[in-house]
Design an enzyme around this catalytic site. Structure first.
Site, PDB file in Angstrom:
ATOM      1  N   GLU A  36      44.007  38.261  40.632  1.00 56.44           N
ATOM      2  CA  GLU A  36      43.989  37.044  41.485  1.00 56.44           C
ATOM      3  C   GLU A  36      42.583  36.717  41.970  1.00 56.44           C
ATOM      4  O   GLU A  36      42.416  36.174  43.073  1.00 56.44           O
ATOM      5  CB  GLU A  36      44.904  37.210  42.699  1.00 56.44           C
ATOM      6  CG  GLU A  36      46.357  37.026  42.400  1.00 56.44           C
ATOM      7  CD  GLU A  36      46.630  35.744  41.647  1.00 56.44           C
ATOM      8  OE1 GLU A  36      47.450  35.798  40.735  1.00 56.44           O
ATOM      9  OE2 GLU A  36      46.007  34.705  41.950  1.00 56.44           O
TER      10      GLU A  36
HETATM   11  C1  FAD Z   1      47.114  45.037  35.913  1.00 52.96           C
HETATM   12  C2  FAD Z   1      46.555  43.664  35.774  1.00 52.96           C
HETATM   13  C3  FAD Z   1      47.375  42.561  35.891  1.00 52.96           C
HETATM   14  C4  FAD Z   1      46.874  41.277  35.711  1.00 52.96           C
HETATM   15  N1  FAD Z   1      47.717  40.201  35.749  1.00 52.96           N
HETATM   16  C5  FAD Z   1      47.251  38.983  35.350  1.00 52.96           C
HETATM   17  C6  FAD Z   1      48.137  37.884  35.153  1.00 52.96           C
HETATM   18  O1  FAD Z   1      49.344  37.993  35.402  1.00 52.96           O
HETATM   19  N2  FAD Z   1      47.627  36.713  34.679  1.00 52.96           N
HETATM   20  C7  FAD Z   1      46.309  36.552  34.390  1.00 52.96           C
HETATM   21  O2  FAD Z   1      45.913  35.485  33.960  1.00 52.96           O
HETATM   22  N3  FAD Z   1      45.429  37.572  34.579  1.00 52.96           N
HETATM   23  C8  FAD Z   1      45.877  38.776  35.044  1.00 52.96           C
HETATM   24  N4  FAD Z   1      45.003  39.820  35.207  1.00 52.96           N
HETATM   25  C9  FAD Z   1      43.593  39.604  34.939  1.00 52.96           C
HETATM   26  C10 FAD Z   1      42.744  39.620  36.205  1.00 52.96           C
HETATM   27  O3  FAD Z   1      42.964  38.463  36.949  1.00 52.96           O
HETATM   28  C11 FAD Z   1      41.286  39.814  35.755  1.00 52.96           C
HETATM   29  O4  FAD Z   1      41.168  41.158  35.333  1.00 52.96           O
HETATM   30  C12 FAD Z   1      40.305  39.497  36.864  1.00 52.96           C
HETATM   31  O5  FAD Z   1      40.287  38.118  37.134  1.00 52.96           O
HETATM   32  C13 FAD Z   1      38.891  39.946  36.513  1.00 52.96           C
HETATM   33  O6  FAD Z   1      38.509  39.523  35.233  1.00 52.96           O
HETATM   34  P1  FAD Z   1      37.902  40.590  34.216  1.00 52.96           P
HETATM   35  O7  FAD Z   1      38.833  41.738  34.141  1.00 52.96           O
HETATM   36  O8  FAD Z   1      37.572  39.889  32.962  1.00 52.96           O
HETATM   37  O9  FAD Z   1      36.599  41.109  34.906  1.00 52.96           O
HETATM   38  P2  FAD Z   1      35.170  40.374  34.854  1.00 52.96           P
HETATM   39  O10 FAD Z   1      35.326  38.943  35.143  1.00 52.96           O
HETATM   40  O11 FAD Z   1      34.484  40.785  33.613  1.00 52.96           O
HETATM   41  O12 FAD Z   1      34.461  41.055  36.096  1.00 52.96           O
HETATM   42  C14 FAD Z   1      33.810  42.328  36.049  1.00 52.96           C
HETATM   43  C15 FAD Z   1      33.011  42.502  37.334  1.00 52.96           C
HETATM   44  O13 FAD Z   1      32.004  41.475  37.407  1.00 52.96           O
HETATM   45  C16 FAD Z   1      32.160  40.712  38.586  1.00 52.96           C
HETATM   46  N5  FAD Z   1      31.850  39.307  38.288  1.00 52.96           N
HETATM   47  C17 FAD Z   1      32.300  38.554  37.281  1.00 52.96           C
HETATM   48  N6  FAD Z   1      31.823  37.316  37.363  1.00 52.96           N
HETATM   49  C18 FAD Z   1      31.039  37.273  38.442  1.00 52.96           C
HETATM   50  C19 FAD Z   1      30.259  36.271  39.080  1.00 52.96           C
HETATM   51  N7  FAD Z   1      30.215  35.015  38.630  1.00 52.96           N
HETATM   52  N8  FAD Z   1      29.561  36.601  40.174  1.00 52.96           N
HETATM   53  C20 FAD Z   1      29.613  37.856  40.666  1.00 52.96           C
HETATM   54  N9  FAD Z   1      30.340  38.839  40.139  1.00 52.96           N
HETATM   55  C21 FAD Z   1      31.046  38.554  39.034  1.00 52.96           C
HETATM   56  C22 FAD Z   1      33.601  40.909  39.027  1.00 52.96           C
HETATM   57  O14 FAD Z   1      33.786  40.724  40.417  1.00 52.96           O
HETATM   58  C23 FAD Z   1      33.854  42.349  38.600  1.00 52.96           C
HETATM   59  O15 FAD Z   1      33.394  43.242  39.571  1.00 52.96           O
HETATM   60  C24 FAD Z   1      45.493  41.106  35.447  1.00 52.96           C
HETATM   61  C25 FAD Z   1      44.647  42.219  35.364  1.00 52.96           C
HETATM   62  C26 FAD Z   1      45.173  43.474  35.505  1.00 52.96           C
HETATM   63  C27 FAD Z   1      44.244  44.649  35.351  1.00 52.96           C
END
Ligand code: FAD
Length: 569
Positions: A428
């Site tokens: 989220e």
């Molecule tokens: C168990 C689980 C359930 C989930 N359920 C859903 C779901 O139902 N539907 C759905 O669509 N998604 C879902 N997700 C996805 C989840 O919303 C994403 O994992 C989350 O938004 C982070 O994206 P990412 O994993 O690609 O991390 P990244 O975006 O790659 O982030 C990695 C790190 O970099 C930081 N970061 C990234 N961009 C920036 C920025 N611009 N400025 C500063 N810091 C930044 C982040 O804060 C984080 O610390 C789920 C994930 C998990 C693990």
């Protein structure tokens, strides 16, 4: 160790701390009388204690699994989900037009908090459906509303949210899923989505996916995204699940925790979908779902913290070790264990009060349309999400510590709270993204919403000085420092300077809000234990705000001065 939903705490906090009475006083929520709310909370508590909590350990041991392309959920989940749906708990704050109870969102959030303490993995399913209901109520055509809302509200069908793709996590605008107009009112949706919670299951007869995808004329980035409702089974003329849509689960993730919640990789191959809202207006429509879900995810963190606290307390009351200064031999009487338990409880109260205050602001926004309440709700949402989930993590961690070695032995259940709650700070919108939202978008009003909140905190602290001078004085001083740092942030034109201090600023704001709500609780309950709990919070936890605010103003230069070489890259 059984979980007991803290029903009386919810009643007290709603009635005496976050002002649910204002919500009841509106025409829209006039039916949410105190008796109705109390009865609902009591009944929900029973469901949590008797139906959901007994499944928590089992779902950790027996995760959801994929069998021949179909997800089988953990033992007992189908029956428990049915009890949730039959009890009307999915549609508690959904509109009455399509079968919802039309009750305040604050009540729904309180129940989500309770359910999360009982069984987080199962609670995530109705949470997502609730977000989808709100998105459809706000943005869908009447035809879509009439077909889908009654099914979702009754819990016969469930909802998911599909944003994430391998290259598009926090940067939603990078997503590559495509949509093409079929020319008959439907669209063909193609692409792969990852991490989709409850993407498939066997607890209800249909799964309705809200999918973000790009139409051929959609601009790059978030502005070109559209939102589609894509059901697993396409409803037939009678509105029953008909032919299978061209979508499916590729695999399920093996996770740190939350094993009972199926986290799916979804494949859409020209799946039939219906547009929700305007074309290219998808991100706004999805944000309706996400804003609702963010507050509820904050409540997930608080619920887990409650569960972890209850486990730790029960263990500390039983475990005998050494001799304490008070002459007892159970560890609860050792000062350090007492410190951990007191701080855990104080933080649970603070995080819960923030979550419920945010929900009350959303109710007031919906009931009155007032710009001030809208701004208050928007300002509190990232704080409720991030502080609620961080509290789940920190209280879960301390819960393990209270257990000593038994904390890392899975049978106690202490470790499961830590593992399950960890992801709530990530999904989220990560807590880092929440904090950036707070210091950028939520201060775009020149700090108006923040200053109004701070003024309220200072006025009340001033008034409280007559009754609780030491505690009130500390809250006033802390809010003054917070005001100064807010002024610094508002005046800082370089967003990256703000972003470098965003997380500590958000946490400092939460710390001060926590002090404010503890103070209110202590004043409302002069003869009870709330004053002692407020004293623990204000003396031991509130002071953290000072170092946080110092870090919030540190800027970004030192971070980038440390080169990648020096970081060891
Ligand atoms: C168990 C689980 C359930 C989930 N359920 C859903 C779901 O139902 N539907 C759905 O669509 N998604 C879902 N997700 C996805 C989840 O919303 C994403 O994992 C989350 O938004 C982070 O994206 P990412 O994993 O690609 O991390 P990244 O975006 O790659 O982030 C990695 C790190 O970099 C930081 N970061 C990234 N961009 C920036 C920025 N611009 N400025 C500063 N810091 C930044 C982040 O804060 C984080 O610390 C789920 C994930 C998990 C693990």
């Amino acid at each position: 160790m059984p979980y007991t939903a803290p029903v009386e705490d919810f009643k007290f906090t709603l009635d005496h701390v976050v002002g649910l009475d204002q919500v009841r006083a509106t025409e829209r929520f006039a039916e949410a009388t105190q008796d109705v709310c109390d009865a609902i909370l009591t009944e929900a508590g029973r469901l949590c204690d008797q139906v959901m909590a007994p499944l928590n350990r089992g779902c950790d041991l027996h995760p959801a699994r994929l069998e021949n392309g179909v997800v089988r959920t953990s033992p007992g989940f189908a029956e428990a989900y049915r009890a949730i749906a039959d009890g009307g708990w999915v549609g508690i704050s959904a509109g009455a037009d399509h079968g919802g109870m039309g009750l305040p969102f604050a009540l729904s959030v309180a129940i989500n908090d309770m359910m999360s303490g009982a069984c987080l993995a199962l609670q995530l399913c109705p949470l997502l459906t609730q977000g989808q209901i709100e998105a459809l109520e706000t943005h869908a055509s009447d035809a879509l509303k009439d077909l889908y809302l009654p099914k979702l509200i009754s819990g016969e069908w469930t909802g998911t949210m599909n944003l994430t793709e391998p290259q598009a996590g926090s940067d939603v605008g990078a997503l590559a899923s495509k949509a093409e107009d079929n020319g008959d009112g439907t669209f063909a949706i193609s692409g792969q989505k990852i991490f989709i919670s409850w993407g498939d299951h066997d607890v209800a007869e249909n799964v309705c996916h809200l999918v973000l995808a790009r139409l051929p004329d959609g601009a790059p980035g978030t502005k070109g995204l559209s939102l589609f409702l894509v059901p697993k089974f396409i409803p037939d003329d009678a509105g029953k699940p008909g032919v299978a849509n061209t979508l499916g689960v590729v695999s399920l993730e093996h996770k740190l925790g939350l094993h009972g919640s199926p986290t799916a990789v979804m494949q859409y191959d020209r799946a039939t979908g219906w547009l929700v809202g305007a074309s290219h207006g998808g991100i706004a429509a999805m944000f309706t779902m996400m804003n609702n879900a963010r507050v509820s995810v904050g409540a997930q963190g608080v619920g887990c913290a409650e569960g972890a606290y209850q486990h730790a307390l029960a263990y500390a009351l039983e475990r005998k070790q050494g001799r304490t200064p008070t002459g007892h031999d159970t560890i609860v009487d050792h000062a350090d264990v007492r410190r951990m338990l007191a701080c855990m409880k104080a933080d649970v109260f603070a995080a819960r009060a923030i979550e419920l205050a945010c929900a009350v602001a959303i109710d007031m926004q919906n009931a009155t349309g007032s710009a001030d309440w809208t701004a208050r709700a928007a300002f509190l949402t990232p704080i409720a999400k991030a502080f609620g989930t961080d509290t789940g993590i920190s209280v879960g961690r301390d819960g393990v510590q209270v257990h000593g070695g038994m904390g890392v032995i899975e049978e106690t259940g202490a470790a499961q709270f830590c593992r399950d709650v960890r992801v709530t700070a990530i999904y989220e919108g990560t807590n880092g993204i929440q904090a950036m939202d707070l210091v950028a978008r939520k201060l775009m009003d020149g700090g108006d919403a923040a200053y109004r909140l701070l003024e309220e905190i200072q006025d009340e602290a001033e008034h409280a000085r007559a009754h609780l001078p030491e505690l009130a004085g500390a809250v006033w001083e802390a809010s003054e420092s917070l005001r100064e740092t807010t002024e610094w942030l508002v005046a800082e034109p370089d967003l990256n300077e703000r972003f470098a201090g965003a997380v500590p600023y958000l946490r400092a704001f939460a710390r001060v809000l926590g002090g404010h709500y503890h103070l209110r609780a202590a004043l409302a309950d002069p003869a009870g234990g709330r004053k002692a709990l407020a004293a623990v919070y204000i003396r031991r936890l509130l002071p953290e705000h000072a170092s946080l605010l110092q870090e919030a103003r540190a800027g970004a230069a030192d971070l980038y001065a440390l080169s990648l070489d020096e970081l060891g890259a």
